[in-house]
Every structure is written in C-alpha cells, then in structure tokens.
Write a protein that holds these residues in place. Structure first.
Motif, mmCIF file in Angstrom:
data_model
loop_
_atom_site.group_PDB
_atom_site.id
_atom_site.type_symbol
_atom_site.label_atom_id
_atom_site.label_comp_id
_atom_site.label_asym_id
_atom_site.label_seq_id
_atom_site.Cartn_x
_atom_site.Cartn_y
_atom_site.Cartn_z
ATOM 1 N N VAL A 41 10.369 -6.789 4.954
ATOM 2 C CA VAL A 41 8.919 -6.589 4.954
ATOM 3 C C VAL A 41 8.634 -5.101 4.774
ATOM 4 O O VAL A 41 9.198 -4.265 5.486
ATOM 5 C CB VAL A 41 8.303 -7.081 6.281
ATOM 6 C CG1 VAL A 41 6.805 -6.788 6.314
ATOM 7 C CG2 VAL A 41 8.567 -8.565 6.459
ATOM 8 N N PRO A 42 7.778 -4.744 3.811
ATOM 9 C CA PRO A 42 7.478 -3.323 3.603
ATOM 10 C C PRO A 42 6.894 -2.691 4.862
ATOM 11 O O PRO A 42 6.084 -3.306 5.554
ATOM 12 C CB PRO A 42 6.443 -3.340 2.471
ATOM 13 C CG PRO A 42 6.548 -4.678 1.850
ATOM 14 C CD PRO A 42 7.055 -5.614 2.883
ATOM 15 N N GLN A 43 7.319 -1.494 5.145
ATOM 16 C CA GLN A 43 6.807 -0.776 6.307
ATOM 17 C C GLN A 43 5.602 0.049 5.878
ATOM 18 O O GLN A 43 5.731 1.033 5.150
ATOM 19 C CB GLN A 43 7.892 0.132 6.894
ATOM 20 C CG GLN A 43 7.472 0.842 8.174
ATOM 21 C CD GLN A 43 7.335 -0.115 9.353
ATOM 22 O OE1 GLN A 43 7.825 -1.231 9.315
ATOM 23 N NE2 GLN A 43 6.652 0.316 10.395
ATOM 24 N N VAL A 44 4.420 -0.381 6.303
ATOM 25 C CA VAL A 44 3.197 0.342 5.960
ATOM 26 C C VAL A 44 3.106 1.596 6.823
ATOM 27 O O VAL A 44 3.239 1.534 8.046
ATOM 28 C CB VAL A 44 1.958 -0.546 6.171
ATOM 29 C CG1 VAL A 44 0.687 0.253 5.943
ATOM 30 C CG2 VAL A 44 2.011 -1.750 5.244
ATOM 31 N N VAL A 45 2.893 2.714 6.178
ATOM 32 C CA VAL A 45 2.799 3.987 6.896
ATOM 33 C C VAL A 45 1.379 4.159 7.426
ATOM 34 O O VAL A 45 0.408 4.126 6.666
ATOM 35 C CB VAL A 45 3.165 5.167 5.973
ATOM 36 C CG1 VAL A 45 2.982 6.491 6.709
ATOM 37 C CG2 VAL A 45 4.597 5.021 5.478
ATOM 38 N N VAL A 46 1.269 4.327 8.734
ATOM 39 C CA VAL A 46 -0.024 4.567 9.374
ATOM 40 C C VAL A 46 0.081 5.862 10.168
ATOM 41 O O VAL A 46 0.998 6.031 10.981
ATOM 42 C CB VAL A 46 -0.426 3.407 10.311
ATOM 43 C CG1 VAL A 46 -1.753 3.714 10.996
ATOM 44 C CG2 VAL A 46 -0.521 2.103 9.531
ATOM 45 N N GLY A 47 -0.854 6.762 9.919
ATOM 46 C CA GLY A 47 -0.835 8.045 10.616
ATOM 47 C C GLY A 47 -0.997 7.892 12.116
ATOM 48 O O GLY A 47 -1.718 7.009 12.593
ATOM 49 N N GLU A 48 -0.329 8.722 12.858
ATOM 50 C CA GLU A 48 -0.387 8.653 14.316
ATOM 51 C C GLU A 48 -1.785 8.970 14.844
ATOM 52 O O GLU A 48 -2.545 9.727 14.230
ATOM 53 C CB GLU A 48 0.615 9.637 14.929
ATOM 54 C CG GLU A 48 2.072 9.262 14.695
ATOM 55 C CD GLU A 48 3.013 10.191 15.442
ATOM 56 O OE1 GLU A 48 2.510 11.091 16.160
ATOM 57 O OE2 GLU A 48 4.236 10.029 15.309
ATOM 58 N N VAL A 49 -2.087 8.353 15.979
ATOM 59 C CA VAL A 49 -3.326 8.643 16.699
ATOM 60 C C VAL A 49 -2.915 9.144 18.076
ATOM 61 O O VAL A 49 -2.438 8.355 18.902
ATOM 62 C CB VAL A 49 -4.216 7.385 16.832
ATOM 63 C CG1 VAL A 49 -5.503 7.733 17.586
ATOM 64 C CG2 VAL A 49 -4.530 6.804 15.471
#
Length: 277
Positions: free
Chosen positions: A60-68
C-alpha cells in the motif's frame, strides 16, 4: 452362354469395381492411421490446465502527511482518508458521509493538489487542523480527527468562509434524519458529530445585542416526533454575518406537515443548528 463364359465376363467387372474402390480411398482422404497431434492445441490445453499461483497484493502506498506538533492523531486520521483516495477512491464517498456528496466529489477531484498540500507541515488551529501547499488547503475538524478517519474540506488557500449554504442544508438534513430515526449513517450521533451549536458565543441572529444560549441547546428535542421531511424543498436564506435560515417542510407523527425555519451559524464543526421556529 456356358458357365465358363459368364465367369469370364464377371471377372473384369469385379476388377473394375475393386480398382474404383482403391481410387476413391486415395482421393477421399480416409485415414488409414491416426492423424498426428496438433502441437499448438496441445500446448494451449496444457497452459489452460496449469494453475497459476495467486500473486500477493502489492504494498500500500505510504501517503506523506506533514507533522502536526502535538497532534499525531490528526496526521493518522487524514492519512487513512488520503490512502483510500489514492488506492480505493470508489470507497471514499460512502465513508465521507459527513459532507454533502456532490461537494465531496468536487473537492476531492484533484488528488495531486491534495497530496501536495498534505505533504506540508500541518497547523493546529482553534477548531481544525489544516495543511496548505501549492494554493490548496486541506482542513479537518476535530470530530473528524476523533473518528480516526478524517474527511476534510478542501478549498483554495486563503479562503476564510469556505462553508456554504449547501453545508447548512446538509446539516439540517442530517439532524432531521436523526430525528426521524433514519440517520444518514448509524455513527451519526450528536455525541460523536455535534450539530447543535455549543453556545460558545452569544446567540443573536437578529443583532439585538442581547444574545444568550442557542434555544436548540436548551431544548434539543423540539423536532422529536419527526417522521419525514422534504429535503428537496429546502431553501437557504442568509440572515446576517454567519447566520443563515433553512426552511423545510417537516411532517410529524400525527401526519401534519408544517414548514419549519431552522437558524444556523458556524461553530467549531462547521454549520450548527441553534434555533427552530
């Protein structure tokens, strides 16, 4: 004619018949032995008979989400949604029932822009967490984050008032659907997804300066007994500021249909209901 003469005549006839029979066999192609097997057919049959082992599913592709900072749950919740948007987009509409269906389809159309925004660091605001990049902002409400699967609003960067009358009408639809015993989703409860205004600021749609708590907060069952409503007949009318009226025909348990006016404003979770008249 004597016997010897008859035999003399018959012999040539028999010879002719036998010769004709041999000639016919050679011309008709009657096989005298089995035909050789067709190598193409044999190989095809062998291939069809061979059972191919199932291939394991790809990663499954790992979607990059910026840290919060301080809010990793927001990252996980929006990543769950974004992963479906990339790998199983057909499943997203059913899972994002908190948004008007047509609006969600429109806002989620540009996957590349969404992923570009999500790749940037997130900002934890007062009522929502947002990621902005490339002219696009992805915002998720706290109720969405708490669910573990955050269906966001996607809008042009810099947009302040991105909630629309369509959002207000859908909030009324969801509320009346609950009251009539047929919520748009069985998870749609007031505890999990608040639709009644919390009263953080004075309720004052008329601008009298003497606002108080939203009446619906004090009497949330004012529409209890609703059996049906005409969603297609809803009309939204701006009042002032963030206030907006939605008129809708509502039928109660006695079978009486009456047009109700629901006044909404914008709260922590988008449009919320504050008053019914």
């Amino acid at each position: 004619m004597g016997g010897r003469g008859r035999r003399a005549l018959i012999a040539p006839v028999v010879a002719v018949i036998l010769a004709a029979g041999v000639a016919c066999d050679s011309q008709s192609g009657i096989p005298t032995e089995d035909a050789p097997a067709d190598p193409v057919s044999a190989s095809t049959s062998a291939a069809e008979a061979t059972t191919t082992a199932p291939q394991p599913p790809g990663p499954v592709p790992q979607v990059v989400v910026g840290e919060v900072p301080g809010n990793p749950a927001a990252v996980d919740a929006v990543r769950a949604w974004a992963t479906d948007l990339v790998t199983r987009p057909d499943t997203v509409p059913a899972r994002c029932w908190t948004l008007p269906p047509a609006q969600a389809a429109d806002q989620y159309a540009d996957t590349a822009a969404i992923l570009g925004a999500l790749g940037q660091p997130g900002i934890d605001g007062q009522f929502a967490v947002s990621w902005t990049g490339g002219g696009t902002t992805v915002s998720v409400k706290r109720s969405e984050i708490a669910s573990g699967y955050a269906c966001p609003h996607v809008h042009p960067a810099g947009t302040v008032d991105f909630y629309t009358p369509v959002d207000a009408e859908y909030a009324v639809t969801r509320f009346l659907s609950r009251e009539s015993g047929a919520p748009v989703n069985r998870a749609d409860t007031e505890t999990a997804y608040p639709l009644i205004c919390p009263g953080f600021s004075p309720w004052d749609p008329s601008g009298t300066g003497n606002g108080g708590q939203p009446p619906l907060k004090s009497d949330p069952d004012v529409l209890a007994g609703t059996t049906a409503f005409a969603a297609d007949a809803m009309t939204a009318t701006p009042v002032r500021g963030d206030y907006l009226d939605v008129s809708v025909p509502v039928t109660d348990v006695s079978g009486v249909t009456e047009t109700k006016r629901v006044t909404l404003s914008i709260g922590p979770d988008g449009y919320c209901l504050g008053e019914v008249t």
